[in-house]
Design an enzyme around this catalytic site. Structure first.
Site, PDB file in Angstrom:
ATOM      1  CE1 TYR B 113      -4.388  -1.195   0.615  1.00  0.00           C
ATOM      2  CE2 TYR B 113      -3.179  -2.909   1.773  1.00  0.00           C
ATOM      3  CZ  TYR B 113      -4.343  -2.446   1.188  1.00  0.00           C
ATOM      4  OH  TYR B 113      -5.461  -3.239   1.172  1.00  0.00           O
ATOM      5  CE1 TYR B 152      -2.423  -6.362   3.981  1.00  0.00           C
ATOM      6  CE2 TYR B 152      -3.249  -6.132   1.733  1.00  0.00           C
ATOM      7  CZ  TYR B 152      -3.426  -6.001   3.097  1.00  0.00           C
ATOM      8  OH  TYR B 152      -4.600  -5.483   3.583  1.00  0.00           O
ATOM      9  NE  ARG B 162      -6.791  -9.970   4.949  1.00  0.00           N
ATOM     10  CZ  ARG B 162      -7.776  -9.220   4.473  1.00  0.00           C
ATOM     11  NH1 ARG B 162      -7.686  -7.910   4.475  1.00  0.00           N
ATOM     12  NH2 ARG B 162      -8.872  -9.768   3.999  1.00  0.00           N
ATOM     13  CG  HIS B 165      -8.065  -7.402   0.214  1.00  0.00           C
ATOM     14  ND1 HIS B 165      -6.925  -7.995   0.675  1.00  0.00           N
ATOM     15  CD2 HIS B 165      -8.102  -6.167   0.768  1.00  0.00           C
ATOM     16  CE1 HIS B 165      -6.289  -7.160   1.494  1.00  0.00           C
ATOM     17  NE2 HIS B 165      -6.977  -6.030   1.563  1.00  0.00           N
ATOM     18  CG  HIS B 167      -9.845  -2.213   1.523  1.00  0.00           C
ATOM     19  ND1 HIS B 167     -10.156  -2.664   2.769  1.00  0.00           N
ATOM     20  CD2 HIS B 167      -8.566  -2.590   1.295  1.00  0.00           C
ATOM     21  CE1 HIS B 167      -9.099  -3.286   3.295  1.00  0.00           C
ATOM     22  NE2 HIS B 167      -8.106  -3.249   2.415  1.00  0.00           N
TER      23      HIS B 167
HETATM   24 FE    FE Z   1      -6.199  -4.364   2.634  1.00  0.00          FE
END
Ligand code: FE
Lengths: 193, 249
Positions: B113, B152, B162, B165, B167
């Site tokens: 991110y 990640y 995770r 995905h 959000h």
């Molecule tokens: Fe996330």
């Protein structure tokens, strides 16, 4: 025209996670009304976890009527009414910062009629989103200088009297302040919407 | 004939469905951060009054031209598998939710991110911010172009990852309809190990978070496509639109 009565399954909620500020930060988020609106108030607050630690990676959103108790929304059966206040949005959004605090620039909403014939005291609906919250949690902010209206408010009256105080903000020199405790001692009252 | 429903005040408001067994329990200890953040006292029922049946109607004034194409927000193109993510926003009665703001955010193709707190050694991509916005059309449809995010690691437990995905954040048209969720990709081997996805206990509901590979919408020599429909809470029809012709008592 008939529609099938078969309902679609709802999409489940998931947490905003720790990186919500990437997607949900708006520069004008805190401004429910433009900053120089006459009579505007500053609503501040802080969010705490179950150990009293500040929640520094959350997001708070507010939704409210205008000072006349109206909404510019067609589902309000009294009619969609544009606010007399130029630039009134009704909606506020603010990330919690390094000291767990948020701020919203707004005006006090008017009281609202309910279908049951009661009157809801002026209030903001408040949603909190954060890492560790798998769904938003919803509370309300009521005003400390509306004792009479608060005493008649059907939502406040449905809350355990010992816990009502968690929904009532404190007066500050330029507005109001609300402490939101997600868990533990003096836990804020949260609502099933 | 039109059924006359009376309330003491004469106000008739739509009543929104209250979800049962769909959303995760706020306290779901396998997702560790819930332990100190989930309220411990029971929630108090909030009636659906005027503040709840209205909501912010945020539209195209919040959108700029490249907001729905996350591959065109910088001078160069981001690295990764280019994908189209599209679908419809509906309510549980099957009615489209038009003109409603959708916001998305995601990691880049390496699972990183663009955020100060994310410091795992996946490379940042100078051509990818990972933020998208759009508004549904009159049929409730939306469409984004982006790159497929990478998986990640996170610190929930040893060797936690995770699944890929995106959000999603949606407003619908009422305070009751507000939804933040995550879209997952089909055939991701990490789903069964993900403490967040499995907090949705009902398998059918959980599967609604997984997008569908959509061959029809792929663009030749350009992009793969995934379809993800989002269903918000429905309401009983407003009285004026609902003459009960064959429903007389
Ligand atoms: Fe996330």
């Amino acid at each position: 025209m008939t529609t099938t009565s078969e309902r679609l399954g709802l999409t489940p909620s998931q947490t905003v996670g720790p990186y919500l500020s990437i997607g949900l930060t708006w520069e004008d988020g805190p401004y429910v009304v433009p900053e120089d609106t006459p009579g505007s108030i500053l609503v501040t607050g802080r969010v705490y976890d179950g150990q009293g630690q500040l929640v520094t990676d959350g997001l708070v959103e507010t939704w409210q009527a205008d000072p006349d108790g109206r909404f510019a929304h067609a589902d309000d059966p009294r009619g969609a009414v544009e606010s007399q206040l130029p630039g009134f949005r009704g909606f506020g959004r603010c990330n919690t910062d390094a000291d767990g605090s948020f701020r919203i620039v707004t005006v006090k909403p008017g009281p609202l009629p309910t279908p049951d014939g009661d009157t809801e005291a002026p209030h903001l609906n408040v949603s909190v989103f954060a890492r560790g919250l798998l769904d938003r949690v919803v509370t309300r902010l009521y005003f400390p200088d509306e004792a009479e209206a608060n005493a008649a408010d059907p939502v406040l009256n449905a809350v355990d009297p010992d816990r009502r105080a968690t929904l009532i903000a404190e007066a500050t020199p330029d507005g109001y302040h609300l402490e939101i405790r997600l868990q533990g001692e003096n836990e804020t009252v949260f609502f099933d919407v | 004939m039109t059924e006359s429903v009376r309330t003491p005040s004469g106000l008739l408001l739509p009543r929104y469905e209250r979800p049962l067994g769909v959303h995760p329990e706020l306290l779901s200890p396998e997702y560790r951060s819930t332990v100190l953040r989930a309220p411990s006292k029971p929630l108090v029922l909030l009636p659906h009054n005027l503040t709840e049946i209205t909501g912010p109607l945020l539209g195209s004034d919040r959108i700029s031209e490249t907001d729905n194409d996350l591959t065109r927000q910088h001078d160069g193109e981001p690295v990764g598998q280019r994908i189209i993510v599209h679908g419809r926003v509906l309510d549980s009665d099957g009615r489209p939710v038009p003109d409603t703001l959708l916001e998305i955010w995601q990691a880049n193709a390496s699972g990183r991110y663009k955020h100060v707190v994310d410091d795992w050694p996946g490379p940042l991509d100078p051509n990818f911010t990972g933020v998208g916005r759009t508004v549904t059309d009159s049929l409730g449809r939306y469409r984004f172009t982006t790159v497929r995010p990478g998986a990640y690691p996170w610190k929930n437990h040893h060797n936690a990852w995770r699944p890929a995905h995106i959000h999603f954040s949606l407003f619908g048209r009422a305070f009751t309809q507000r939804l933040v969720t995550q879209m997952y990709f089909p055939d991701d081997p990490l789903h069964q190990y993900d403490p967040m996805l499995i907090t949705v206990r009902d398998e059918k509901a959980r599967n609604r978070l997984i997008s569908r590979f959509d061959m029809e919408t792929t663009e030749p020599e350009w992009a793969l496509a995934y379809e993800f429909d989002i269903v918000l809470r429905g309401s009983d029809a407003t009285p004026m639109e609902d003459p009960h012709d064959d429903d007389d008592e």
